[in-house]
Design a protein around this motif. Structure first.
Motif, mmCIF file in Angstrom:
data_model
loop_
_atom_site.group_PDB
_atom_site.id
_atom_site.type_symbol
_atom_site.label_atom_id
_atom_site.label_comp_id
_atom_site.label_asym_id
_atom_site.label_seq_id
_atom_site.Cartn_x
_atom_site.Cartn_y
_atom_site.Cartn_z
ATOM 1 N N UNK A 172 -7.247 4.634 45.174
ATOM 2 C CA UNK A 172 -6.212 5.602 44.790
ATOM 3 C C UNK A 172 -6.374 6.926 45.544
ATOM 4 N N UNK A 173 -6.960 6.857 46.736
ATOM 5 C CA UNK A 173 -7.192 8.077 47.512
ATOM 6 C C UNK A 173 -5.907 8.877 47.757
ATOM 7 N N UNK A 174 -4.784 8.251 48.135
ATOM 8 C CA UNK A 174 -3.561 9.043 48.345
ATOM 9 C C UNK A 174 -3.108 9.788 47.088
ATOM 10 N N UNK A 175 -3.216 9.144 45.941
ATOM 11 C CA UNK A 175 -2.846 9.819 44.689
ATOM 12 C C UNK A 175 -3.802 10.981 44.431
ATOM 13 N N UNK A 176 -5.078 10.760 44.707
ATOM 14 C CA UNK A 176 -6.055 11.825 44.535
ATOM 15 C C UNK A 176 -5.760 13.024 45.408
ATOM 16 N N UNK A 177 -5.350 12.751 46.649
ATOM 17 C CA UNK A 177 -5.011 13.847 47.567
ATOM 18 C C UNK A 177 -3.849 14.668 47.019
ATOM 19 N N UNK A 178 -2.845 13.979 46.471
ATOM 20 C CA UNK A 178 -1.676 14.673 45.917
ATOM 21 C C UNK A 178 -2.062 15.498 44.692
ATOM 22 N N UNK A 179 -2.910 14.954 43.839
ATOM 23 C CA UNK A 179 -3.343 15.675 42.637
ATOM 24 C C UNK A 179 -4.134 16.920 43.014
ATOM 25 N N UNK A 180 -5.046 16.771 43.963
ATOM 26 C CA UNK A 180 -5.870 17.908 44.379
ATOM 27 C C UNK A 180 -5.015 19.008 44.993
#
Length: 222
Positions: free
Chosen positions: A107-115
């Motif tokens: 879920x790295x892309x989602x993590x990038x968006x959240x951060x």
């Protein structure tokens, strides 16, 4: 006597949701009961709703239900923004960080968006507030640390061991304003990082401090 009068149902539910963070940390059986009760009042009280959302995310994360946690997070962000007529409400940072902490490497892309959105929220808040406040700053530091953790897990532009350790040390220090539960969670993350990078003695020290915070005599090693 006044003390013999039971509190109104709403007040009782509000107080229960405010204690859910600690209850979720112990994975208590009462979590789901309180959360179900909170659904009745959540549309009318944003503070109750956001505390319930925090606890529900933690509870789902401990149960390994990441997909459900994503849904809870997304609905809470939208519903609370509408309820308060404020897209950039401060609790948005904590909601993002709490979900970020649950994400696996895929879920790295989602993590990038959240951060990124956690920092965007802080920027919007800075435009109308003299200071972000200790609590929001602490959650922002944890967002940074969780993002570093996720990149480390995914081995996608991973931080160095030193940078990863420093990010968690900063999160531990940031929660020193008085949130012992969140500081303990960050200490446990820091202990994991120290152990994974080979500093076993420092890892044991941080784990001991997490179990017995009163033993702390100063800032954590970084």
């Amino acid at each position: 006597r006044v003390l013999d009068v039971p509190p109104p149902a709403y007040a009782k539910c509000l107080l229960a949701t405010m204690s859910l963070d600690a209850l979720a940390a112990r994975h208590g059986d009462r979590v789901e009961i309180v959360l179900d009760a909170s659904d009745r009042w959540a549309p009318e009280d944003g503070m109750l709703a956001i505390n319930a959302a925090f606890a529900r995310l933690e509870h789902l994360g401990r149960s390994g239900k990441v997909a459900e946690a994503i849904d809870v997070h997304d609905r809470a962000v939208i519903d609370l923004g509408q309820q308060w007529d404020d897209r950039w409400f401060p609790g948005r940072i904590r909601l993002h960080t709490t979900l970020l902490a649950l994400l696996p490497a895929v879920e790295l892309p989602r993590g990038a968006a959240l951060h990124a959105d956690a920092h965007r929220t802080a920027e919007r808040l800075a435009e109308r507030m003299p200071t972000l406040g200790a609590e929001a700053e602490a959650w922002l530091r944890r967002a940074d640390a969780e993002w570093s953790r996720l990149r480390w897990l995914a081995q996608d532009d991973p931080p160095s061991a030193d940078a990863l350790t420093k990010s968690w040390d900063a999160a531990v220090g940031a929660f020193g304003y008085g949130d012992l539960l969140q500081q303990t969670r960050c200490r446990l993350r820091l202990a994991e990082v120290l152990g994974a990078t080979g500093d076993l003695e420092a890892a044991r020290q941080q784990a001991s401090l997490a179990l017995d915070p009163s033993a702390s005599a100063g800032p954590s090693p970084g």
